[in-house]
Design an enzyme around this catalytic site. Structure first.
Site, mmCIF file in Angstrom:
data_model
loop_
_atom_site.group_PDB
_atom_site.id
_atom_site.type_symbol
_atom_site.label_atom_id
_atom_site.label_comp_id
_atom_site.label_asym_id
_atom_site.label_seq_id
_atom_site.Cartn_x
_atom_site.Cartn_y
_atom_site.Cartn_z
ATOM 1 N N ASN A 149 -6.075 -9.015 8.177
ATOM 2 C CA ASN A 149 -6.237 -10.443 7.886
ATOM 3 C C ASN A 149 -6.356 -10.651 6.383
ATOM 4 O O ASN A 149 -5.839 -11.608 5.829
ATOM 5 C CB ASN A 149 -7.525 -10.967 8.533
ATOM 6 C CG ASN A 149 -7.321 -11.325 9.980
ATOM 7 O OD1 ASN A 149 -6.263 -11.077 10.540
ATOM 8 N ND2 ASN A 149 -8.327 -11.899 10.590
ATOM 9 N N GLY A 158 -5.605 -19.107 0.797
ATOM 10 C CA GLY A 158 -6.255 -20.130 -0.021
ATOM 11 C C GLY A 158 -7.080 -19.604 -1.155
ATOM 12 O O GLY A 158 -6.934 -20.007 -2.304
ATOM 13 N N GLY A 159 -7.978 -18.668 -0.881
ATOM 14 C CA GLY A 159 -8.772 -18.148 -1.968
ATOM 15 C C GLY A 159 -10.132 -17.635 -1.561
ATOM 16 O O GLY A 159 -10.396 -17.375 -0.388
ATOM 17 N N GLU A 204 -11.352 -26.923 -1.018
ATOM 18 C CA GLU A 204 -10.990 -26.769 0.397
ATOM 19 C C GLU A 204 -11.989 -27.523 1.253
ATOM 20 O O GLU A 204 -13.036 -27.976 0.780
ATOM 21 C CB GLU A 204 -10.942 -25.288 0.775
ATOM 22 C CG GLU A 204 -9.779 -24.569 0.119
ATOM 23 C CD GLU A 204 -9.497 -23.201 0.710
ATOM 24 O OE1 GLU A 204 -10.156 -22.812 1.677
ATOM 25 O OE2 GLU A 204 -8.597 -22.526 0.178
ATOM 26 N N ASP A 233 -11.496 -4.565 18.583
ATOM 27 C CA ASP A 233 -11.842 -3.182 18.988
ATOM 28 C C ASP A 233 -13.261 -2.818 18.566
ATOM 29 O O ASP A 233 -14.047 -2.286 19.355
ATOM 30 C CB ASP A 233 -10.904 -2.172 18.308
ATOM 31 C CG ASP A 233 -9.504 -2.204 18.882
ATOM 32 O OD1 ASP A 233 -9.291 -2.881 19.900
ATOM 33 O OD2 ASP A 233 -8.623 -1.551 18.298
ATOM 34 N N HIS A 236 -7.998 -22.574 13.288
ATOM 35 C CA HIS A 236 -7.526 -23.187 12.039
ATOM 36 C C HIS A 236 -6.723 -24.426 12.402
ATOM 37 O O HIS A 236 -5.879 -24.386 13.303
ATOM 38 C CB HIS A 236 -6.667 -22.201 11.232
ATOM 39 C CG HIS A 236 -6.515 -22.619 9.808
ATOM 40 N ND1 HIS A 236 -5.705 -23.658 9.433
ATOM 41 C CD2 HIS A 236 -7.102 -22.169 8.680
ATOM 42 C CE1 HIS A 236 -5.795 -23.816 8.114
ATOM 43 N NE2 HIS A 236 -6.643 -22.926 7.644
ATOM 44 N N ARG A 263 -13.514 -27.615 9.320
ATOM 45 C CA ARG A 263 -12.375 -27.180 10.137
ATOM 46 C C ARG A 263 -12.456 -27.544 11.608
ATOM 47 O O ARG A 263 -11.451 -27.906 12.214
ATOM 48 C CB ARG A 263 -12.249 -25.659 10.058
ATOM 49 C CG ARG A 263 -11.617 -25.257 8.797
ATOM 50 C CD ARG A 263 -11.190 -23.847 8.827
ATOM 51 N NE ARG A 263 -10.598 -23.618 7.515
ATOM 52 C CZ ARG A 263 -10.408 -22.443 6.968
ATOM 53 N NH1 ARG A 263 -10.747 -21.361 7.625
ATOM 54 N NH2 ARG A 263 -9.866 -22.350 5.780
ATOM 55 N N HIS A 316 -8.281 -18.351 14.640
ATOM 56 C CA HIS A 316 -8.181 -17.909 13.251
ATOM 57 C C HIS A 316 -9.303 -16.964 12.832
ATOM 58 O O HIS A 316 -9.061 -15.993 12.144
ATOM 59 C CB HIS A 316 -8.217 -19.170 12.377
ATOM 60 C CG HIS A 316 -8.046 -18.919 10.928
ATOM 61 N ND1 HIS A 316 -6.917 -18.330 10.417
ATOM 62 C CD2 HIS A 316 -8.847 -19.184 9.856
ATOM 63 C CE1 HIS A 316 -7.017 -18.242 9.098
ATOM 64 N NE2 HIS A 316 -8.185 -18.733 8.730
ATOM 65 N N ARG A 337 -17.432 -21.284 10.144
ATOM 66 C CA ARG A 337 -17.279 -20.756 8.787
ATOM 67 C C ARG A 337 -16.805 -21.825 7.810
ATOM 68 O O ARG A 337 -15.891 -22.586 8.103
ATOM 69 C CB ARG A 337 -16.244 -19.640 8.815
ATOM 70 C CG ARG A 337 -15.911 -19.067 7.469
ATOM 71 C CD ARG A 337 -14.877 -17.985 7.628
ATOM 72 N NE ARG A 337 -13.585 -18.532 7.954
ATOM 73 C CZ ARG A 337 -12.510 -18.423 7.158
ATOM 74 N NH1 ARG A 337 -12.600 -17.806 6.007
ATOM 75 N NH2 ARG A 337 -11.360 -18.919 7.538
HETATM 76 C C1 LIG Z 1 -3.675 -16.107 7.663
HETATM 77 C C2 LIG Z 1 -5.102 -16.022 7.216
HETATM 78 C C3 LIG Z 1 -5.499 -16.650 6.045
HETATM 79 C C4 LIG Z 1 -6.824 -16.565 5.612
HETATM 80 N N1 LIG Z 1 -7.174 -17.149 4.422
HETATM 81 C C5 LIG Z 1 -8.428 -16.963 3.949
HETATM 82 C C6 LIG Z 1 -8.788 -17.435 2.656
HETATM 83 O O1 LIG Z 1 -7.986 -18.014 1.945
HETATM 84 N N2 LIG Z 1 -10.068 -17.214 2.237
HETATM 85 C C7 LIG Z 1 -11.009 -16.552 2.984
HETATM 86 O O2 LIG Z 1 -12.146 -16.378 2.543
HETATM 87 N N3 LIG Z 1 -10.668 -16.097 4.213
HETATM 88 C C8 LIG Z 1 -9.415 -16.269 4.706
HETATM 89 N N4 LIG Z 1 -9.087 -15.777 5.940
HETATM 90 C C9 LIG Z 1 -10.088 -14.996 6.668
HETATM 91 C C10 LIG Z 1 -10.213 -13.623 6.010
HETATM 92 O O3 LIG Z 1 -8.935 -13.167 5.652
HETATM 93 C C11 LIG Z 1 -10.857 -12.607 6.912
HETATM 94 O O4 LIG Z 1 -12.019 -13.092 7.489
HETATM 95 C C12 LIG Z 1 -11.215 -11.369 6.108
HETATM 96 O O5 LIG Z 1 -10.085 -10.944 5.388
HETATM 97 C C13 LIG Z 1 -11.711 -10.287 7.007
HETATM 98 O O6 LIG Z 1 -11.719 -9.091 6.290
HETATM 99 P P1 LIG Z 1 -12.139 -7.765 7.011
HETATM 100 O O7 LIG Z 1 -11.978 -6.689 6.010
HETATM 101 O O8 LIG Z 1 -13.440 -7.942 7.658
HETATM 102 O O9 LIG Z 1 -11.078 -7.612 8.212
HETATM 103 P P2 LIG Z 1 -9.502 -7.518 8.190
HETATM 104 O O10 LIG Z 1 -8.939 -7.920 6.897
HETATM 105 O O11 LIG Z 1 -9.016 -8.220 9.393
HETATM 106 O O12 LIG Z 1 -9.247 -5.965 8.356
HETATM 107 C C14 LIG Z 1 -9.560 -5.283 9.542
HETATM 108 C C15 LIG Z 1 -8.922 -3.904 9.493
HETATM 109 O O13 LIG Z 1 -9.365 -3.116 10.585
HETATM 110 C C16 LIG Z 1 -8.249 -2.486 11.206
HETATM 111 N N5 LIG Z 1 -8.593 -2.172 12.597
HETATM 112 C C17 LIG Z 1 -8.788 -3.017 13.640
HETATM 113 N N6 LIG Z 1 -9.090 -2.324 14.754
HETATM 114 C C18 LIG Z 1 -9.097 -1.012 14.401
HETATM 115 C C19 LIG Z 1 -9.307 0.204 15.111
HETATM 116 N N7 LIG Z 1 -9.595 0.238 16.425
HETATM 117 N N8 LIG Z 1 -9.207 1.374 14.437
HETATM 118 C C20 LIG Z 1 -8.896 1.399 13.107
HETATM 119 N N9 LIG Z 1 -8.665 0.278 12.393
HETATM 120 C C21 LIG Z 1 -8.783 -0.902 13.023
HETATM 121 C C22 LIG Z 1 -7.143 -3.498 11.032
HETATM 122 O O14 LIG Z 1 -5.881 -2.916 11.236
HETATM 123 C C23 LIG Z 1 -7.414 -3.940 9.599
HETATM 124 O O15 LIG Z 1 -6.900 -2.987 8.686
HETATM 125 C C24 LIG Z 1 -7.773 -15.866 6.395
HETATM 126 C C25 LIG Z 1 -7.380 -15.260 7.581
HETATM 127 C C26 LIG Z 1 -6.063 -15.316 7.998
HETATM 128 C C27 LIG Z 1 -5.668 -14.649 9.269
#
Ligand SMILES: Cc1cc2nc3c(=O)[nH]c(=O)nc-3n(C[C@H](O)[C@H](O)[C@H](O)COP(=O)(O)OP(=O)(O)OC[C@H]3O[C@@H](n4cnc5c(N)ncnc54)[C@H](O)[C@@H]3O)c2cc1C
Length: 545
Positions: A40, A46-47, A111, A218, A239, A286, A346, A381
């Site tokens: 994700n 956005g930022g 935002e 997972d 979203h 949102r 989202h 959020r």
């Molecule tokens: C399209 C989109 C736009 C967004 N825009 C914004 C924004 O502008 N600003 C903002 O603050 N937030 C935004 N968000 C939300 C934000 O991106 C996420 O909440 C944040 O990036 C989550 O980060 P994370 O590292 O926790 O998880 P993620 O970035 O989702 O990473 C999770 C990782 O775990 C891995 N994984 C999952 N299951 C397993 C498993 N069983 N074994 C091994 N690996 C696994 C995945 O493959 C991935 O690499 C957006 C989300 C989306 C989908």
């Protein structure tokens, strides 16, 4: 025995940043289900929200966060976010991260739900890509970090409520020698002093989502099975504006920042429908915008509403949103005119109970990022608060892990003899069924009847999925895809069960049979394996462990 000081599960911003910080303390293994850039985080547009300008301050950021969180935020966690966020931003800028600037100063976007311009962005609308690439570049400079792509977490290695490592399924040649000759599967055990679950949220369990297909909860299911408390998972953020592509489940995100720059939401009659609904109109929180779009779609009998930018300066729009406008063009739309949008699943608001340092109920097991329920998001959020949460809490968790120290002894764990992928077709079919159930019964508008029906369908799928231990070469074996199927069913139940009990509407949980917010529900939902669902007071002590 393959052993590291840290294992980080997931390569989103939380995982990569935790890995980078942890590498300053010891050796690190990152395992990730697919490729390092599949997350994700990489797709975020956005930022990232943090106070960096003189006419803003952390108290206003806190107040905006609390308003969006609808009474369920843990204030101590929000205080940390808004006060330490600017430090982390300053740190990554000093390390070389380049955010967009305007006349030499940081360019700040606005935002939904924010009363100040405080959203830093990079590459116009590719903040996630830029910040993730930046941290990947830092991670790849570190010789003590090993990245294992195509490696999926199956389970945690736990004894006496302490985590000693992970059981995973790896198709990475670098782990070939750890596999067992007796099995044709890919099971590998990796040990560590500290395990960080940073595997993201659950939204791809829904049929219409902005998330990549790896984001199916997972980590949530595995932490639940291990005994962690699971908090507030009924709250899912839909979203408001996913590009509508002729019934396609994949919803390309049209960032909230587009509305921040002045885009209007229009009904079939060409009129703005958000103006009479909320003082912030298209920039209302949102949940309100998403639900209003949903209602407008029903009223219009249409699968989408229109997002119009016709009245804005074309050149400015193309400069500010180069990625989004290019993507729209690919799909045959012109962002500077008007595009069809509809809500999509989202963000997972709740998650695995975490204290203010990312600690879980299990010793030496940490959570950060979207998987964690720190209490920052409350019931909903605030836009752009999640990337900053990844930085702030990954940093804190790594610092805390030093206090936990290393294991003095590591018990030996047996392999469980996971086998090949013969049930993949069954899994794919089950995933489709579960996604359809989630959209129909646990979506943007819920009801008692709908949730009960959804849970019944999940139970029926569980009955059909009787996991039978097979035997090969006298060794009992587990099927990889049967296990993955169970996880899907667990995640679906973890969302729907508390949604059924929460007889009110609040944030990312809307019940048409209980459309009002009810003070008696100003509590967290708590699920723990083998126990009835309970509640915990806000600002009390679920974080206090
Ligand atoms: C399209 C989109 C736009 C967004 N825009 C914004 C924004 O502008 N600003 C903002 O603050 N937030 C935004 N968000 C939300 C934000 O991106 C996420 O909440 C944040 O990036 C989550 O980060 P994370 O590292 O926790 O998880 P993620 O970035 O989702 O990473 C999770 C990782 O775990 C891995 N994984 C999952 N299951 C397993 C498993 N069983 N074994 C091994 N690996 C696994 C995945 O493959 C991935 O690499 C957006 C989300 C989306 C989908």
């Amino acid at each position: 025995m393959r052993k590291f000081d840290y294992i980080i599960v997931g390569s989103g911003l939380a995982g990569l940043y935790a890995a980078y910080k942890a590498s300053l303390k010891g050796s690190v293994a990152i395992i990730t289900k697919s490729f390092v850039r599949e997350s994700n985080s990489f797709n975020a547009q956005g930022g990232i929200a943090a106070v960096t300008s003189h006419d803003d301050n952390p108290q206003i950021h806190k107040s905006d966060t609390l308003i969006a969180g609808r009474g369920l935020c843990e204030e101590s966690a929000v205080d940390i976010l808004v006060n330490e966020g600017p430090d982390r931003i300053e740190e990554i800028i000093a390390d070389g991260m380049k955010f967009d600037t305007e006349n030499g100063a940081l360019a700040l976007g606005l935002e939904g739900g924010h009363h100040k311009r405080r959203i830093l962005h990079a590459g116009g609308d590719s903040t996630g890509k830029w910040i993730t690439e930046f941290v990947i570049s830092k991670v790849s400079e570190k010789e003590n970090i090993t990245l294992y792509e195509n490696t999926t977490l199956l389970d945690l290695l736990i004894a006496d409520n302490t985590c000693y490592g992970i059981r995973c399924w790896s198709e990475n040649p670098a782990l070939e020698e750890d596999k067992d000759e007796r099995q044709d599967g890919n099971e590998v055990l990796i040990y560590a002093d500290h395990v960080f679950l940073t595997s993201g949220g659950t939204s791809a369990i829904y049929a219409r989502t902005t998330n990549p297909q790896t984001t199916i909860g997972d980590g949530l299911a595995i932490a639940y099975k291990a005994g962690c408390r699971i908090i507030d998972t009924e709250f899912i953020q839909f979203h408001p504006s996913g590009l509508y592509l002729n019934d396609s489940p994949k919803a390309f995100l049209i960032s909230e920042a587009v509305r921040g720059e002045g885009a209007h939401l229009m009904g079939k009659n060409g009129k703005r429908f958000m103006v009479p609904i909320h003082e912030l109109a298209e920039l209302a929180p949102r949940d309100i915008v998403a639900r209003s779009i949903y209602k407008q779609m029903q009223k219009d009998g249409m699968p989408y509403v229109t997002l119009s930018l016709k009245h804005l300066n074309k050149e400015e729009i193309l400069n500010r949103f180069p990625g989004i406008s290019a993507k729209c063009k690919e799909f045959g739309y012109d962002l500077t005119e008007s595009i069809p949008v509809a809500p999509a699943a989202h963000y997972t608001v709740g998650g695995v109970a975490s204290n203010l340092n990312g600690k879980t109920d299990i010793n030496h097991l940490y959570v950060c990022g979207e998987i964690a329920a720190t209490g920052i998001m409350g019931a909903n959020r605030l836009a752009s608060n999640s990337l900053i949460e990844c930085l702030v809490f990954a940093h804190r968790a790594v610092e805390d892990s030093v206090k936990s120290g290393a294991h003095t002894q590591i018990p030996e764990f047996e392999k469980e003899y996971y086998m090949d992928r013969s049930n993949k077709d069954f899994y794919v079919e089950l995933k489709e069924k579960v996604s359809a159930i989630m959209n129909a019964h646990a979506g943007i508008v819920r009801s008692e009847e709908g949730l009960k029906e959804g849970l019944k369908k999940i139970e029926e799928l569980a009955t059909a999925l009787v996991m039978q231990r097979k035997v090969a070469g006298n060794v009992p074996v587990k099927e990889f895809y049967e296990d993955a199927s169970w996880r899907l069913l667990i995640v679906a139940s973890l969302i729907m069960n508390p949604a059924l009990l929460r007889k009110e509407s609040r944030g990312g949980h809307y019940r048409e049979d209980y459309p009002c917010t009810d003070e008696s529900f100003e509590v967290h939902s708590v699920q723990q394996i083998g126990k009835e669902i309970t509640t915990a007071p806000v600002n009390d002590n679920y974080l206090n462990f």
